[in-house]
Design a protein around this motif. Sequence first.
Motif, mmCIF file in Angstrom:
data_model
loop_
_atom_site.group_PDB
_atom_site.id
_atom_site.type_symbol
_atom_site.label_atom_id
_atom_site.label_comp_id
_atom_site.label_asym_id
_atom_site.label_seq_id
_atom_site.Cartn_x
_atom_site.Cartn_y
_atom_site.Cartn_z
ATOM 1 N N GLU A 184 0.651 -1.458 -0.377
ATOM 2 C CA GLU A 184 -0.087 -0.153 -0.073
ATOM 3 C C GLU A 184 0.489 0.677 -0.288
ATOM 4 O O GLU A 184 0.669 2.284 0.121
ATOM 5 C CB GLU A 184 -1.178 0.252 1.188
ATOM 6 N N ALA A 185 2.030 1.295 0.874
ATOM 7 C CA ALA A 185 2.375 2.174 0.857
ATOM 8 C C ALA A 185 3.405 2.618 -0.585
ATOM 9 O O ALA A 185 3.769 3.387 -1.139
ATOM 10 C CB ALA A 185 3.867 2.030 1.964
ATOM 11 N N ARG A 186 4.068 2.003 -1.403
ATOM 12 C CA ARG A 186 4.378 1.533 -2.425
ATOM 13 C C ARG A 186 3.585 2.365 -3.757
ATOM 14 O O ARG A 186 3.371 2.975 -3.585
ATOM 15 C CB ARG A 186 5.042 0.415 -3.057
ATOM 16 N N ALA A 187 2.140 1.949 -3.597
ATOM 17 C CA ALA A 187 1.444 2.341 -4.234
ATOM 18 C C ALA A 187 1.332 3.484 -4.014
ATOM 19 O O ALA A 187 0.828 4.035 -5.617
ATOM 20 C CB ALA A 187 0.296 1.389 -4.486
ATOM 21 N N MET A 188 0.479 3.901 -2.963
ATOM 22 C CA MET A 188 0.446 4.982 -2.903
ATOM 23 C C MET A 188 1.682 6.015 -3.455
ATOM 24 O O MET A 188 1.931 7.304 -3.660
ATOM 25 C CB MET A 188 0.354 5.894 -0.888
ATOM 26 N N ARG A 189 3.270 5.951 -3.232
ATOM 27 C CA ARG A 189 3.461 6.480 -3.005
ATOM 28 C C ARG A 189 3.660 6.079 -5.201
ATOM 29 O O ARG A 189 4.232 7.965 -5.754
ATOM 30 C CB ARG A 189 5.539 5.779 -3.428
ATOM 31 N N LYS A 190 3.801 5.987 -5.910
ATOM 32 C CA LYS A 190 3.784 5.370 -6.778
ATOM 33 C C LYS A 190 2.589 6.838 -8.130
ATOM 34 O O LYS A 190 3.058 7.168 -8.568
ATOM 35 C CB LYS A 190 3.617 4.253 -7.814
ATOM 36 N N SER A 191 1.454 6.364 -7.057
ATOM 37 C CA SER A 191 0.160 7.103 -7.449
ATOM 38 C C SER A 191 0.739 8.814 -7.384
ATOM 39 O O SER A 191 -0.391 9.820 -8.412
ATOM 40 C CB SER A 191 -0.859 6.722 -6.874
ATOM 41 N N ASN A 192 1.706 9.433 -6.582
ATOM 42 C CA ASN A 192 1.974 10.209 -6.406
ATOM 43 C C ASN A 192 3.298 11.054 -6.923
ATOM 44 O O ASN A 192 4.557 11.594 -6.059
ATOM 45 C CB ASN A 192 1.928 10.779 -4.657
#
Length: 243
Positions: A184-192
């Motif tokens: 989830e942290a990685r996905a959030m970083r990629k989306s921003n």
Amino acid sequence: MIDAAYKALSQMFVPPLRYVLLKAVGLALVLIVFIGILMYRLLAAWAETGANWAEQTAGVAPHAAWSALAWLLSIVAGLGIITGSLFLMPAVTAFVGSFFVDEIGEAVEREHYPSEPVGRALPFFLALAVGLKIAALALLVYLCALPFFLLAGLGVIFLFLANSYLLGREYFELAAMRFRSPDEARAMRKSNAAYLFIAGMLIAAFVSIPILNFATPVFAMAFMVHMHKKLSGSPARLIVRPR
């Protein structure tokens, strides 16, 4: 973003982060001195071996001349290591930061977000693995950038942009994983990604300042705690993992 950076800077020198800052600076200093001494001894030994080989092969100059050349090369190596240590700081601070992420994160969360839940401490080996991975990548980037330092400063630009990405990525994921799973942290970083790349530029600028860059882990982690809170929006969107 500027407000987050200001909050991170203003909290660095007050309790309880002052003690964490001293520990982080001390560990970074020990590591950089150890690396410098190790590299100097290796390069000095190579210089002496090379001079001895050249003396035996050429045989056209007195021993004193070859000894002086070996001494000169060792001095040049030492100066190069001092300069190179400035460029190795991103790798060193990435590794050092993995030891203090939870102390920094909790201090910032309690000080600036008292009404919101405090994040869960990361497993030590997870934080260490992230720090080692980014440190290795930062070192690889430095080695790749070396050939470009002679091309009108292109190496410096390349190194700055790469550090912006790597340091922004590491510290944001470490801050986010106090509330989210690694995926989830990685996905959030990629989306921003674009926004966090710009945020990473502030960390890369900080780590490029001699002496001050020893404090990079404290500034970067505190900064990214604020960035994660900002991107999470309301407290309800924070996912606190069970303890």
